[in-house]
Structure formats: structure tokens, C-alpha cells
Design an enzyme around this catalytic site. Structure first.
Site, PDB file in Angstrom:
ATOM      1  N   ARG A  61     -13.031   8.421 -13.849  1.00  0.00           N
ATOM      2  CA  ARG A  61     -11.710   8.416 -13.214  1.00  0.00           C
ATOM      3  C   ARG A  61     -10.605   7.949 -14.162  1.00  0.00           C
ATOM      4  O   ARG A  61      -9.430   8.093 -13.865  1.00  0.00           O
ATOM      5  CB  ARG A  61     -11.734   7.516 -11.968  1.00  0.00           C
ATOM      6  CG  ARG A  61     -12.402   8.174 -10.778  1.00  0.00           C
ATOM      7  CD  ARG A  61     -12.587   7.189  -9.651  1.00  0.00           C
ATOM      8  NE  ARG A  61     -13.649   6.225  -9.927  1.00  0.00           N
ATOM      9  CZ  ARG A  61     -13.881   5.132  -9.201  1.00  0.00           C
ATOM     10  NH1 ARG A  61     -13.115   4.866  -8.162  1.00  0.00           N
ATOM     11  NH2 ARG A  61     -14.865   4.322  -9.511  1.00  0.00           N
TER      12      ARG A  61
ATOM     13  N   THR B  31     -26.348   0.484 -10.951  1.00  0.00           N
ATOM     14  CA  THR B  31     -26.194  -0.913 -11.388  1.00  0.00           C
ATOM     15  C   THR B  31     -27.539  -1.637 -11.482  1.00  0.00           C
ATOM     16  O   THR B  31     -27.691  -2.557 -12.280  1.00  0.00           O
ATOM     17  CB  THR B  31     -25.259  -1.682 -10.430  1.00  0.00           C
ATOM     18  OG1 THR B  31     -25.688  -1.427  -9.074  1.00  0.00           O
ATOM     19  CG2 THR B  31     -23.825  -1.234 -10.576  1.00  0.00           C
TER      20      THR B  31
ATOM     21  N   GLY C 218     -19.093  -1.662  -1.233  1.00  0.00           N
ATOM     22  CA  GLY C 218     -20.287  -1.950  -0.442  1.00  0.00           C
ATOM     23  C   GLY C 218     -19.939  -2.976   0.630  1.00  0.00           C
ATOM     24  O   GLY C 218     -19.289  -3.981   0.328  1.00  0.00           O
TER      25      GLY C 218
HETATM   26  C1  UD1 Z   1     -20.616  -1.620  -6.994  1.00  0.00           C
HETATM   27  C2  UD1 Z   1     -21.494  -2.168  -5.880  1.00  0.00           C
HETATM   28  C3  UD1 Z   1     -20.655  -2.291  -4.590  1.00  0.00           C
HETATM   29  C4  UD1 Z   1     -19.429  -3.151  -4.846  1.00  0.00           C
HETATM   30  C5  UD1 Z   1     -18.637  -2.631  -6.041  1.00  0.00           C
HETATM   31  C6  UD1 Z   1     -17.588  -3.637  -6.421  1.00  0.00           C
HETATM   32  C7  UD1 Z   1     -23.729  -1.325  -6.365  1.00  0.00           C
HETATM   33  C8  UD1 Z   1     -24.794  -0.391  -5.972  1.00  0.00           C
HETATM   34  N1  UD1 Z   1     -22.611  -1.287  -5.658  1.00  0.00           N
HETATM   35  O1  UD1 Z   1     -20.235  -0.307  -6.599  1.00  0.00           O
HETATM   36  O2  UD1 Z   1     -21.443  -2.879  -3.556  1.00  0.00           O
HETATM   37  O3  UD1 Z   1     -18.621  -3.175  -3.686  1.00  0.00           O
HETATM   38  O4  UD1 Z   1     -19.484  -2.474  -7.210  1.00  0.00           O
HETATM   39  O5  UD1 Z   1     -16.736  -3.129  -7.412  1.00  0.00           O
HETATM   40  O6  UD1 Z   1     -23.914  -2.126  -7.281  1.00  0.00           O
HETATM   41  N2  UD1 Z   1     -22.660   0.394 -14.357  1.00  0.00           N
HETATM   42  C9  UD1 Z   1     -23.641   0.428 -15.322  1.00  0.00           C
HETATM   43  N3  UD1 Z   1     -24.607   1.389 -15.232  1.00  0.00           N
HETATM   44  C10 UD1 Z   1     -24.617   2.290 -14.203  1.00  0.00           C
HETATM   45  C11 UD1 Z   1     -23.627   2.232 -13.218  1.00  0.00           C
HETATM   46  C12 UD1 Z   1     -22.663   1.270 -13.334  1.00  0.00           C
HETATM   47  O7  UD1 Z   1     -23.644  -0.374 -16.242  1.00  0.00           O
HETATM   48  O8  UD1 Z   1     -25.528   3.132 -14.184  1.00  0.00           O
HETATM   49  C13 UD1 Z   1     -21.604  -0.615 -14.489  1.00  0.00           C
HETATM   50  C14 UD1 Z   1     -20.236   0.009 -14.580  1.00  0.00           C
HETATM   51  O9  UD1 Z   1     -19.875   0.235 -15.924  1.00  0.00           O
HETATM   52  C15 UD1 Z   1     -19.353  -1.038 -13.922  1.00  0.00           C
HETATM   53  C16 UD1 Z   1     -20.293  -1.739 -12.930  1.00  0.00           C
HETATM   54  O10 UD1 Z   1     -21.605  -1.407 -13.324  1.00  0.00           O
HETATM   55  O11 UD1 Z   1     -18.886  -2.004 -14.844  1.00  0.00           O
HETATM   56  C17 UD1 Z   1     -20.061  -1.301 -11.489  1.00  0.00           C
HETATM   57  O12 UD1 Z   1     -20.312   0.091 -11.388  1.00  0.00           O
HETATM   58  P1  UD1 Z   1     -19.542   1.034 -10.362  1.00  0.00           P
HETATM   59  O13 UD1 Z   1     -19.999   2.410 -10.518  1.00  0.00           O
HETATM   60  O14 UD1 Z   1     -18.072   0.767 -10.457  1.00  0.00           O
HETATM   61  O15 UD1 Z   1     -20.093   0.430  -8.980  1.00  0.00           O
HETATM   62  P2  UD1 Z   1     -19.566   0.811  -7.564  1.00  0.00           P
HETATM   63  O16 UD1 Z   1     -20.111   2.118  -7.152  1.00  0.00           O
HETATM   64  O17 UD1 Z   1     -18.098   0.644  -7.534  1.00  0.00           O
HETATM   65 MG    MG Z   2     -18.813   3.667  -8.768  1.00  0.00          MG
END
Ligand code: UD1
Ligand code: MG
Length: 430
Positions: free
Chosen positions: A15, A82, A135
């Protein structure tokens, strides 16, 4: 208490619509990931950053600024999400704080609050009027029961306004046990870190919600979010500096890099930008001026002055429309309209309006040295490399292309011709 920190930064950041990795976009002069690392460094000696997209580029930039940061490469193809990010990761200490790399506004105080208490998991939660995208956190009797991702929510769960802010402090032994057990049976087919909460609750463990300030836990996902985070960061930087003693006229119009340092009583007028690693000591920067990566001490600049990187001004007055670059000015007055580049100027010298150092011949840059008590008349060009010794007068309009010895006058001027009555003859009047 010793605590390990894991910073999740493997996400692609689609995004953000940028070829630059999301976490390297800057806020107040520093990549957003560095703001999170700085907060982590304040509480931990064991910090791991999880990377995947453009991992090498991010790792190189971190290593250029920090020592002792560990890196973990996520196998995002096999284990997306995550929870997948945590697979194969082994924190050193008995408790692990998990942060997001795209939360630059997090403070050390909040990280400490999250590590307090004796619950098995502390998780950050916020109450939002509009919880969409987050979440939902189901709380019963003051303890967390479950986190349900928006895409997995029932219509009833969608109404829950308490959401997961995304930061957790977890007992490391639980983490080591739960992470291998995660599955991807959910709408996004991802390994959710949030499922560790369900596992802990099922085992009868305590998951404690820590209500946190929404401002600090705002994730940056788009350039719109980036600008919003910048505004908050700027407000914080300026509030701290004003409390420390810096005077600001109309602070909302001023920009200050987080690396800038101020000493003594400094004044910044409206519309000033302080960029990079600038140091200001007892300085007065007037309206509309820009100062970048320079040292300014007992001096004033502007209005509308520009001090470019590598400059040192001491006891100096720089007036309107004067540009200074990579120059050291000590006890100098340059009041109006000048360009001083790659130049040193000593005490008591005066630079007239329109003085230009011609420091560039199209291929290379050359220096100009001006000694003490030199009077440089208006509209002088100093063709570098050139040295002007002490106690020299340079007449207005002179082109200086030779060194000038101490005590001399330099004047180059085409003779002025005055033709009496020419105006009337030319226009045929009178
Ligand atoms: C996550 C939470 C959600 C919460 C939100 C808060 C989970 C499943 N959900 O959702 O409950 O409300 O954050 O902002 O955790 N990342 C990785 N590897 C991945 C995916 C993500 O390192 O495969 C990192 C991203 O770079 C980022 C962080 O994890 O810094 C959060 O990832 P993002 O995709 O923004 O999580 P949300 O779907 O927003
Ligand atoms: Mg996300």
C-alpha cells in the site's frame, strides 16, 4: 529484567506504492524502522529484525547505523504471516517483546509498560470508534480470551471496538512451544501470531490486555499514514525542544529533524527548516531559512537564508538570500544576496551584496580563502581557487582571479562613459 525484542519487518508494504521498502521511508530524518529500533535499544540488548522483502538493502542500512542487531530471514513463501515471521527464531532472554517495524511512534515508556506484570502474555490493545482493519480482541473478566482477525470475524465480533495494537510481551518458553504449532487455517491462509493467544488461553494461562495510546501504535501503511506520523513526530520533537528552552515562533510552521541538537537559548522563527545533523548553539534562525547538516554558533541566519551541508558559522551574521555551502565563517557579516561555497572567511570580514564565489568550473570545485578584516565590495566575483589575505579592500564590481596580498586594494572596473544630453537626442524630444 532482561528482555529480547523481535521487530517484524518482512511485510511487503504494497500500500506504500514505492520501490523503496516501506520501513526505510523516513520520518523526521530517520527511516521509520530506526525509530522502532531506537525504542528497542533502550530496553534490550538482544534485538532481532525479521526481514524478507528487500532484506539485503534493509540489513545493509541497519548495519551502517547500529551494532549487534540480529537478523532473521522469514521463509515467507512457506510460512507467510506474522506467525510465520517468528518461525525458527530463538530469542535469548526469558521474555520476548514483539514489535512491528512500521510503528515509528512507539515510545520507550510504552515498551516498559508492556513488559511489566506477571501475566504470561501482555498484549497491547486500543479502543477505536472505527476498528476496521484490525484484529478484534475478546476480553472477559479483564483478561484476553481471543483475537479474531477482521476477515475471520462473525458479524457480532465485527462490532467489537477493542482491537489488537500488534505488540506483545510473551514468555519466551511459551513462544518456543506455540510457534511450531501454528497453522494457517484461516481466511488469509497465513500463520497468525495472534493464535498464540488462543493457545495460551486454552492452557489456562493469563493473557493481559494493556491499554495503550492510539497515537503510538498507529501503523504506517500508506503515504497518507506516513504524513500523519510525521506530523505527530514533529509535534513531539518541537514540544521537547521548547521545554528544553528553544524559542519557536509559530511552531506548527517549523520542521526539525530528529537528529538536530540545540544548546543555549536558540530562536527559530516561522517557516524554518532544520534538516539533518545540525547543531545550533545560541543561534537565531529567522523566518523562512533552511539549515542543513551544519554547525551554527552565536550566529544569526536569514530571513530566507540557506546554510547547506558542511558549514560552520561562528559569531556570524548571514542575511537574506545568502547561500552558504561547505564553508567556515568566523566573525563574518554577509548581509544580503551572496553565494559562498567551499569558502573560509576570518574575523572582521564583510561580504557585500551580490558577492559570488565562482567555485565550480564545470568539472571541479575549488576553494576560496578570505582572511581577516577583508572588505569585499558588492557584486564581486571571486574566481576560485583564490586566496585573499588579511586587511584587503576589494572594490565593488571586481572580478578577482588572482590572489591578493595583505593590505592591498583590488579594483577591476571598465571605465564609465557619460554622454551629456544623449537621452534627448536618442528619443528626439526637447
Ligand atoms: C496484525 C494483527 C492484527 C492487529 C494488527 C495491528 C496478525 C495476524 N494480525 O494485522 O490483529 O490488529 O497487526 O496493526 O498478526 N510481517 C512480517 N511477515 C509477514 C507479515 C507481516 O514480518 O509475513 C510484519 C509486517 O512487516 C508488519 C507486521 O508484521 O511490520 C504486521 O503485519 P501486517 O500485515 O500489517 O499485520 P495486519 O494484517 O495489519
Ligand atoms: Mg496486513
Amino acid at each position: 529484567m532482561s528482555i529480547s525484542v523481535v521487530i517484524l519487518a518482512a511485510g511487503q508494504g504494497t500500500r506504500m506504492k514505492s520501490s523503496k521498502p516501506k520501513v526505510l521511508h523516513e520520518i523526521s530524518g530517520k527511516p521509520m524502522l530506526f525509530h522502532a529500533i531506537d525504542a528497542a535499544v533502550a530496553v534490550s540488548d538482544d534485538i532481532t529484525v525479521v526481514l524478507h522483502h528487500q532484506a539485503e538493502r534493509i540489513e545493509a542500512q541497519i548495519n551502517a547505523h547500529y551494532d549487534n542487531i540480529r537478523f532473521h530471514l522469514q521463509d515467507a513463501a512457506q510460512f507467510p504471516g506474522t506467525g510465520g515471521a517468528m518461525k525458527g527464531l530463538h530469542p535469548k532472554h526469558s521474555r520476548t517483546l514483539i514489535l512491528n517495524g512500521d510503528m515509528p511512534l512507539i515510545t520507550e515508556a510504552s515498551l516498559r509498560a508492556l513488559t511489566d506484570g506477571d501475566a504470561d502474555i501482555n498484549m497491547s490493545v486500543i479502543k477505536l470508534d472505527d476498528p476496521s482493519g484490525y484484529g478484534r480482541v475478546i476480553i472477559e473478566n479483564g483478561e484476553v480470551k481471543e483475537i479474531v482477525e477482521q476477515k475471520d470475524c462473525t458479524p457480532q465480533q465485527l462490532e467489537v471496538k477493542t482491537v489488537n495494537a500488534g505488540i506483545y510481551a510473551v514468555n519466551t518458553d511459551l513462544l518456543e512451544r506455540y510457534i511450531p504449532q501454528l497453522d494457517n487455517n484461516n481466511a488469509q491462509k497465513e500463520y497468525y501470531l495472534t493464535d498464540i493467544v488462543k493457545m495460551a488461553v486454552e492452557e489456562g494461562r493469563r493473557v493481559h490486555p494493556v491499554f495503550v495510546a492510539e497515537e503510538e501504535f498507529k501503523g504506517v501503511n500508506s503515504k497518507l499514514d506516513l504524513a500523519g506520523a510525521e506530523e505527530i513526530m514533529q509535534r513531539r520533537i518541537k514540544e521537547d525542544l521548547m521545554i528544553q528552552g528553544v524559542i519557536m515562533r509559530l511552531p506548527e510552521t517549523i520542521y526539525i529533524d530528529c537528529r538536530a541538537r540545540f544548546e543555549g537559548e536558540c530562536t527559530l522563527e516561522n517557516g524554518v527548516s532544520i534538516i539533518g545533523e545540525a547543531t545550533l548553539i545560541q543561534a537565531h534562525i529567522k523566518a523562512g531559512s533552511v539549515v542543513e547538516d551544519s554547525h551554527i554558533e552565536h550566529s544569526d541566519v536569514g530571513p530566507m537564508g540557506r546554510v547547506r551541508p558542511g558549514s560552520v558559522l561562528k559569531n556570524t551574521h548571514i542575511g537574506n538570500f545568502v547561500e552558504v555551502k561547505k564553508s567556515t565563517l568566523t566573525g563574518v557579516k554577509a548581509g544580503h544576496l551572496a553565494y559562498l561555497g567551499d569558502t573560509t572567511i576570518d574575523e572582521g570580514s564583510n561580504i557585500g551584496a551580490g558577492v559570488i564565489t565562482c567555485n565550480y568550473d564545470g568539472k571541479k570545485k575549488y576553494p576560496t580563502h578570505i582572511g581577516k578584516n577583508v572588505f569585499v565590495g558588492s557584486d564581486t566575483q571571486l574566481v576560485a581557487p583564490v586566496t585573499i589575505e588579511d586587511d584587503v579592500i576589494i572594490a565593488a564590481g571586481t572580478t578577482v582571479n588572482k590572489d591578493i596580498q595583505q593590505g592591498a586594494l583590488a579594483i577591476s572596473r571598465s571605465p564609465l562613459k557619460i554622454v551629456a544630453g544623449f537621452f534627448y537626442k536618442f528619443f528626439g524630444v526637447k
